[in-house]
Design a protein around this motif. Structure first.
Motif, PDB file in Angstrom:
ATOM      1  N   SER A 290      -4.655   1.888   9.494  1.00 46.57           N
ATOM      2  CA  SER A 290      -5.113   2.376   8.193  1.00 46.57           C
ATOM      3  C   SER A 290      -5.561   3.829   8.265  1.00 46.57           C
ATOM      4  O   SER A 290      -5.354   4.603   7.313  1.00 46.57           O
ATOM      5  CB  SER A 290      -6.258   1.498   7.680  1.00 46.57           C
ATOM      6  OG  SER A 290      -7.336   1.467   8.607  1.00 46.57           O
TER       7      SER A 290
ATOM      8  N   LYS B 289       0.808  -1.225   0.000  1.00 47.53           N
ATOM      9  CA  LYS B 289       0.000   0.000   0.000  1.00 47.53           C
ATOM     10  C   LYS B 289       0.832   1.261   0.000  1.00 47.53           C
ATOM     11  O   LYS B 289       0.297   2.365   0.008  1.00 47.53           O
ATOM     12  CB  LYS B 289      -0.958  -0.030   1.188  1.00 47.53           C
ATOM     13  CG  LYS B 289      -1.925  -1.209   1.065  1.00 47.53           C
ATOM     14  CD  LYS B 289      -2.900  -1.301   2.205  1.00 47.53           C
ATOM     15  CE  LYS B 289      -3.829  -2.501   1.987  1.00 47.53           C
ATOM     16  NZ  LYS B 289      -4.786  -2.670   3.099  1.00 47.53           N
TER      17      LYS B 289
ATOM     18  N   SER C 110      -2.476   5.907   8.115  1.00 48.51           N
ATOM     19  CA  SER C 110      -1.907   5.893   6.765  1.00 48.51           C
ATOM     20  C   SER C 110      -2.695   6.797   5.832  1.00 48.51           C
ATOM     21  O   SER C 110      -2.120   7.557   5.041  1.00 48.51           O
ATOM     22  CB  SER C 110      -1.894   4.461   6.226  1.00 48.51           C
ATOM     23  OG  SER C 110      -1.133   3.607   7.055  1.00 48.51           O
ATOM     24  N   LEU C 111      -4.015   6.731   5.901  1.00 48.88           N
ATOM     25  CA  LEU C 111      -4.854   7.548   5.027  1.00 48.88           C
ATOM     26  C   LEU C 111      -4.711   9.034   5.350  1.00 48.88           C
ATOM     27  O   LEU C 111      -4.659   9.869   4.436  1.00 48.88           O
ATOM     28  CB  LEU C 111      -6.315   7.112   5.170  1.00 48.88           C
ATOM     29  CG  LEU C 111      -6.668   5.758   4.533  1.00 48.88           C
ATOM     30  CD1 LEU C 111      -8.015   5.258   5.038  1.00 48.88           C
ATOM     31  CD2 LEU C 111      -6.690   5.891   3.013  1.00 48.88           C
TER      32      LEU C 111
ATOM     33  N   ASN D 103      -9.507  -1.066   3.184  1.00 46.49           N
ATOM     34  CA  ASN D 103      -9.489  -0.547   4.551  1.00 46.49           C
ATOM     35  C   ASN D 103     -10.566   0.516   4.746  1.00 46.49           C
ATOM     36  O   ASN D 103     -11.207   0.572   5.800  1.00 46.49           O
ATOM     37  CB  ASN D 103      -8.122   0.056   4.870  1.00 46.49           C
ATOM     38  CG  ASN D 103      -6.993  -0.935   4.741  1.00 46.49           C
ATOM     39  OD1 ASN D 103      -6.383  -1.034   3.682  1.00 46.49           O
ATOM     40  ND2 ASN D 103      -6.720  -1.691   5.793  1.00 46.49           N
TER      41      ASN D 103
ATOM     42  N   HIS E 219      -5.713   1.697  -0.366  1.00 47.12           N
ATOM     43  CA  HIS E 219      -6.356   1.429   0.926  1.00 47.12           C
ATOM     44  C   HIS E 219      -7.879   1.315   0.803  1.00 47.12           C
ATOM     45  O   HIS E 219      -8.583   1.421   1.807  1.00 47.12           O
ATOM     46  CB  HIS E 219      -6.021   2.538   1.929  1.00 47.12           C
ATOM     47  CG  HIS E 219      -4.633   2.477   2.481  1.00 47.12           C
ATOM     48  ND1 HIS E 219      -3.527   2.914   1.776  1.00 47.12           N
ATOM     49  CD2 HIS E 219      -4.164   2.003   3.671  1.00 47.12           C
ATOM     50  CE1 HIS E 219      -2.449   2.748   2.517  1.00 47.12           C
ATOM     51  NE2 HIS E 219      -2.797   2.196   3.666  1.00 47.12           N
TER      52      HIS E 219
END
Length: 305
Positions: free
Chosen positions: A182, A146, A185-186, A224, A221
């Motif tokens: 997640s 990712k 990360s986003l 997710n 993602h």
């Protein structure tokens, strides 16, 4: 002759931070015509570098299994931590981070030998090459991870250490607050184009490339995002707590099941005692009855005589 226009100031530097920190090249920079082959070559090299699937390599060589068939099936750090343990996860992170770092370094070298106006696009292109290579690895049928660890490694050159540390801080705060990796990360991916507005202000081609890379990371993602919206995304430590709860449940079941054999044994012992008491009572009755029987026999025998 009129003086050449000064390079635009972005933040406090006329060139990307990593290029400003790099030592001067031993020869004069290449001409603008060299960009026609430097840029494609740089993208190809960083793409291949980013495409190395360290998650698969580490899982197969060190753990004799394929990470793609474990956990979420992703080859990145999060799934490696869950399926390979801390040592395996740390190894995958360091290697993925390292290929991003090396890609950013190659971008800084290429930017230092090209005219200044190309420097920003060169750095953004190196960032795109390694991140897209990781997400669309040709060795895995153009599937991959990712892009978080490799992107952060490259950002140490693309944004410089300050920008990269800001990205890491954003990720860490969101993960600590929500316990969703997640989500961190986003959020970092969304923040990347915003930070680029400062670091790449006035260099819109480089900024547009960074926006495309961030959008690709968000797209990677998508599963997710669906789980976050459905409320089924795994939180940090959720599997460990579930395992502890399962162990506690099994222990309780064993303890509960152990009471039945004990009760059965007690019942059997009680039954044996009762049977013994009955037998003893019958014996006593027989013993009490025997003198009377003997006396009756003696009288009968006396009457006959």
């Amino acid at each position: 002759m009129p003086e050449a226009p000064a390079a635009p100031i972005v933040g406090s530097a006329p060139v990307p931070p990593a290029v400003a920190m790099a030592p001067a090249p031993p020869e004069l920079p290449l001409g603008a015509d060299a960009a026609a082959w430097v840029l494609p070559l740089l993208f190809a090299v960083t793409f291949l570098l980013g495409s190395v699937p360290w998650g698969v390599i580490v899982s197969r060589l060190a753990f004799h299994k394929d990470i793609r068939s474990e956990g979420s099936g992703n080859i990145g750090t999060t799934n490696a931590m869950r399926t390979l343990g801390k040592a395996g996860g740390a190894a995958v992170f360091v290697l993925d981070f390292g290929k991003g770092l090396l890609s950013g370094c190659l971008g800084a070298v290429a930017a230092s030998v090209l005219p200044v106006p190309f420097a920003w696009s060169v750095m953004a292109l190196a960032f795109a090459g390694c991140t897209w290579g990781h997400i669309f690895s040709p060795w895995l049928g153009f599937k991959g991870g990712k892009g978080i660890a490799v992107a952060v490694g490259a950002l140490f050159f693309v944004f410089g250490p300050v920008g990269a540390l800001i990205e890491i801080a954003i990720f860490a705060v969101v993960v600590a607050t929500t316990r969703y990796v997640s989500a961190g990360s986003l959020t970092a991916a969304v923040a990347c184009p915003v930070l680029a507005l400062w670091f790449y202000a006035g260099h819109w081609l480089g900024w547009a490339i960074i926006v495309l890379v961030s959008a690709t990371v968000i797209w990677a993602h998508r599963s997710n995002i669906a789980r976050l919206m459905a409320g089924t995304e795994n939180r940090v430590g959720s599997k460990k707590r579930a395992a502890q709860a399962a162990e506690a449940g099994e222990a309780g079941a064993v303890a509960e099941g152990g009471e039945e054999p004990a009760n059965t044994a007690e019942d059997a012992a009680e039954g044996a005692v009762c049977e013994g008491a009955v037998a003893e009572g019958a014996g006593q009755a027989a013993a009490e009855a025997s003198p009377a029987t003997q006396a009756d026999a003696e009288r009968t025998e006396g009457a006959r005589s």
